[in-house]
Enzyme design. Structure first.
Site, PDB file in Angstrom:
ATOM      1  N   GLU A   1      50.279 127.736   5.086  1.00  0.00           N
ATOM      2  CA  GLU A   1      50.701 127.988   3.708  1.00  0.00           C
ATOM      3  C   GLU A   1      52.211 127.876   3.524  1.00  0.00           C
ATOM      4  OE1 GLU A   1      48.654 129.857   5.483  1.00  0.00           O
ATOM      5  OE2 GLU A   1      46.812 130.213   4.364  1.00  0.00           O
TER       6      GLU A   1
ATOM      7  N   PHE B   1      39.030 143.577   3.051  1.00  0.00           N
ATOM      8  CA  PHE B   1      39.286 142.463   3.958  1.00  0.00           C
ATOM      9  C   PHE B   1      40.221 141.433   3.297  1.00  0.00           C
ATOM     10  CE2 PHE B   1      38.055 138.178   5.510  1.00  0.00           C
ATOM     11  CZ  PHE B   1      38.611 138.314   6.773  1.00  0.00           C
ATOM     12  N   GLN B   2      41.210 141.024   4.032  1.00  0.00           N
ATOM     13  CA  GLN B   2      42.213 140.060   3.565  1.00  0.00           C
ATOM     14  C   GLN B   2      42.864 140.492   2.248  1.00  0.00           C
ATOM     15  OE1 GLN B   2      40.596 135.990   3.807  1.00  0.00           O
ATOM     16  NE2 GLN B   2      41.460 135.856   5.875  1.00  0.00           N
TER      17      GLN B   2
ATOM     18  N   LYS C   1      39.120 137.570  -7.125  1.00  0.00           N
ATOM     19  CA  LYS C   1      37.975 136.672  -7.090  1.00  0.00           C
ATOM     20  C   LYS C   1      36.990 136.949  -8.233  1.00  0.00           C
ATOM     21  CE  LYS C   1      34.534 134.992  -3.801  1.00  0.00           C
ATOM     22  NZ  LYS C   1      33.933 135.262  -2.488  1.00  0.00           N
TER      23      LYS C   1
ATOM     24  N   MET D   1      73.799 125.380  15.739  1.00  0.00           N
ATOM     25  CA  MET D   1      74.773 126.182  15.003  1.00  0.00           C
ATOM     26  C   MET D   1      75.003 127.533  15.677  1.00  0.00           C
ATOM     27  SD  MET D   1      76.823 125.779  12.560  1.00  0.00           S
ATOM     28  CE  MET D   1      76.442 124.748  11.151  1.00  0.00           C
TER      29      MET D   1
END
Lengths: 568, 162
Positions: free
Chosen positions: A48, A110-111, A160, A467
């Site tokens: 993602e 969940f999630q 959802k 760097m």
């Protein structure tokens, strides 16, 4: 229509072409609805974060908002870095996150992640949709907010059950946001006051940032600079808002800007920020920044006025519209002797690098710029290669330079290049990345290969976090800590395993020949692995927190440098 | 550090308070009191915040608050140009023998007794924050057990917009 179909319909209405997405349980209804919308192309990413950077690259290259669709929980939290990157650089993104069903909210389902709460500091605005009938209004508002005023990312969290419910409301005719007002034209009195200050200047400097790119003000900046006969410096993110190939350009200013841009900052008697925010990478020690010069600040975001620098005049408006008006009130300045000084600095302190002692990143980038005639879209990662690319790859137009400035996000460059190439299929797109940053998002090699985007992934490989190594060498007595990247893969073989063409550059003598071949390769993405010298430093340099006048043109041979006092 | 009273007119929606408090916290401002209530138009809420912070960044904070999409306007109020009030209730553990002493103070401050038992008293008082402070100080010496303050409310004087 159910909520998911409303979302898809809204995206179509906004003219969205690509959705950078990754599915999961909570966003399955939306993925399902996408199947019935062939005009929306789903780009299935591999992580993602990569997807968010792709959308960001698409937005920077095209000027249109990038759209991301991910699931709840980890899917959503993986977008946080991309949101920060876009928020810091004012990039329009719409991030749609799936969410657990509303009765489960706050119950550690969940999630489940409270992504609305998690992302508050890194978005322009956000929504948690609780009622499906608000969806048409919310998606419409989100696009409006992301793309107007000071652009930025907007997140919409979609439970959802909400996207599965039937929606009976329609898209509203007007957008009603009582707390959101954008001043576009700028106050006429402020513009006249600014013009008076400009007309008194003999040593003017236009300091142009991302706001000018966002406003599409390149034509106006050019007209103003030529009319005034004022030199122009662009910030890292302002690159391209004024052609760096123009005589009046002094290139980039700031920590690793050109010596002549920084000398112009020190010497000017008037500095005008056009969509730039006096970032600490530019001002160095604020109390010693242009203490005697008059300061004018044009910004679409009034919260930038007086944040770092107190301007003599501030003009709250869109850079393009403000400049159009300002141009009417100014004439050519008596700047001849100033322009001569600037020209002499350009001659005396050019950007340079050693021609010997192994393969130099600067040379590779210099050649890339020459062979591509400064026409390519350059998408960089963060670190030494980014600064060298900024120095040596000239931008001749807006939206040609994609780089994470404010956030300094490693892992940005490669996925952003994929998004940019999808948005600009006819342009040459080069991802200039380091061996460090590339490994943070290289999973998107699959995405690039599947999409067959002909991007060139130029890996500037010095087997170090360059760097970090540079700072440890300069400021920490060469005590190297955590900057050596042992165990790098063979990047060409890695590419091969994804079906991605590879080229190697090992010697300076190979550079032109290999780059030519790689630039001509358009059958999907390719990797150009440039094995550059391990130890090299980016100069000029203004150590963090030091005054601009204390810029180092090269590494001092006779003294040790103090540890920088500035932020980072 | 100085104390400022800021009045904010916002959309009456969930999450607005999070954005506001985050803006204060990021700039190192500490919130002393905060009152949220519906405005005349119930789609909006009025928030009065008392904060401690650096006067140089006050303008900045106001701009950053105004920048929030859910904030319609945010402004700083000069006490001379506004009416400020606070409500407090105090619970004192005092028996009948010390009641008259408390009643005297209540009288002087034009406060009210709103609950009484043989062991305790509850005093209600409305006024400026400094008056409440003064009462707190006195009650501290006479069995103050609990205190609840509403936080400051502010309204601009005359026809000026709060």
């Amino acid at each position: 229509m159910n909520g998911a179909q409303v979302v898809v319909e809204a995206l179509k209405r906004e003219g969205v072409k690509y959705i950078f997405g990754y599915p999961g349980g909570a966003c399955m209804p939306i993925f399902d609805a996408l199947l019935d919308a062939p005009e929306l192309e789903l780009v299935l990413v591999r992580h993602e974060q990569g997807g968010t950077h792709m959308a960001d690259g698409y937005a920077r290259a095209t000027g249109k908002p990038g759209v991301v669709l991910v699931t709840s929980g980890p899917g959503a939290t993986n977008t946080v870095t991309g949101l920060l990157t876009a928020q810091m650089d004012s990039i329009p993104l719409i991030v749609l996150t799936g969410q657990t069903i509303t009765p489960n909210l706050g119950k550690d389902a969940f999630q489940e992640a409270d992504i609305f709460g998690v992302t508050i500091p890194v978005v322009k605005h956000s929504y948690l949709v609780k009622d499906v009938n608000e969806l048409p209004k919310i998606v419409q508002e989100a696009f409006h907010l992301a793309t107007t005023g000071r652009p930025g990312p907007v997140l919409i969290d979609l439970p959802k059950d909400v996207v599965s419910a039937e929606c009976v409301s329609s898209f509203p005719e007007n957008i009603d946001l009582p707390g959101y007002e954008v001043s576009m034209k700028g106050n006429a009195d402020d513009i006249v006051r600014a013009a008076h200050i400009i007309m008194e200047s003999r040593c003017p400097l236009l300091y142009v940032g991302a706001g000018a790119v966002g406003a599409g003000a390149a034509k106006e900046v050019l007209e103003l600079a030529e009319k005034l006969q004022a030199p122009v410096t662009t910030t890292l993110l302002g690159k391209g808002a004024f052609p760096e190939t123009h005589d009046l350009s002094v290139g980039m200013l700031g920590m690793h800007g050109t010596a002549y841009a920084n000398k112009a900052v020190v010497g000017c008697d008037m500095i005008m920020a056009i969509g730039a925010r006096w970032d600490d990478r530019i001002t160095g020690k604020v109390s010693e920044f242009c203490p005697t010069a008059s300061k004018i600040h044009i910004d679409i975001d009034p919260a930038e006025f007086g944040k770092i620098i107190q301007p003599d005049v501030s003009i709250n408006g869109d850079a393009r519209l403000v400049l159009q008006e300002l141009i009417k009130h100014v004439r050519k300045l008596d700047s001849d002797s100033w322009l001569k000084s600037v020209a002499s600095w350009k001659k005396k302190y050019p950007l340079k690098y050693p021609k010997r002692g192994g393969l130099r990143a600067q040379y590779v980038l210099d050649e890339l710029d020459r062979l591509s005639e400064s026409r390519g879209i350059i998408s960089t990662d963060v670190g030494q290669h980014q600064m060298w690319a900024a120095q040596f790859c000239k931008s001749s137009r807006e939206r040609q330079w994609l780089s994470s400035g404010g956030a300094g996000t490693m892992g940005y460059g490669f996925p952003a290049a994929i998004g940019a190439q999808l948005g600009c299929p006819n342009d040459l797109v080069v991802a200039v990345v380091g061996d460090g940053g590339f490994q943070m998002t290289l999973a998107e090699l699959s995405t690039a290969a599947l999409q067959r985007v002909p991007i060139k992934i130029l890996i500037i490989d010095n087997r170090h976090l360059g760097m970090i190594r540079q700072w440890q060498e300069l400021f920490f007595d060469q005590r190297l800590s955590g900057c050596e990247l042992d165990g790098n893969p063979d990047f060409v073989k890695l590419g091969e395993s994804y079906g991605v063409k590879g080229f190697r550059i090992r010697r300076a003598g190979d550079v032109t020949k290999v780059l030519k071949k790689a630039l001509a390769y358009n059958d999907g993405p390719c990797i150009i692995h440039a094995e550059v010298v391990k130890e090299d430093n980016v100069f000029p340099m203004i150590p963090a927190g030091a005054a601009v006048k204390d810029m180092l043109i090269e590494k001092p041979k006779d003294r040790k440098l103090e540890k920088p006092v500035g932020s980072t | 550090m100085e104390e400022f009273t800021i009045s904010i007119y916002v959309n009456n929606k969930p999450g607005v308070l999070m954005r506001l408090s985050q803006t204060f916290a990021r700039r190192g401002y500490n919130i002393d009191s905060l009152v949220v209530s519906p405005a005349v138009d119930h789609q909006f809420s009025r928030i009065t915040v008392v904060v401690q912070g650096d006067p140089e960044t006050l303008d900045q904070i106001l701009r950053q608050l105004n920048k929030l999409v859910d904030v319609v306007h945010a402004s700083h109020h000069d006490p001379k140009q506004s009416v400020e009030r606070e409500l407090a209730i105090f619970k004192l553990l005092v028996g009948p023998e010390k009641r008259s002493e408390v009643l005297q103070i209540v009288d002087v401050f034009r406060a009210k007794i709103v609950d009484i038992t043989d062991q305790s008293l509850i005093v209600e008082s409305t006024g400026s924050s400094s008056k409440i402070d003064a009462m707190e100080k006195l009650f501290n010496t006479m069995g103050l057990k609990e205190m609840v303050r509403s936080g400051k409310l502010v309204m601009a004087r005359g026809t000026n917009q709060t």
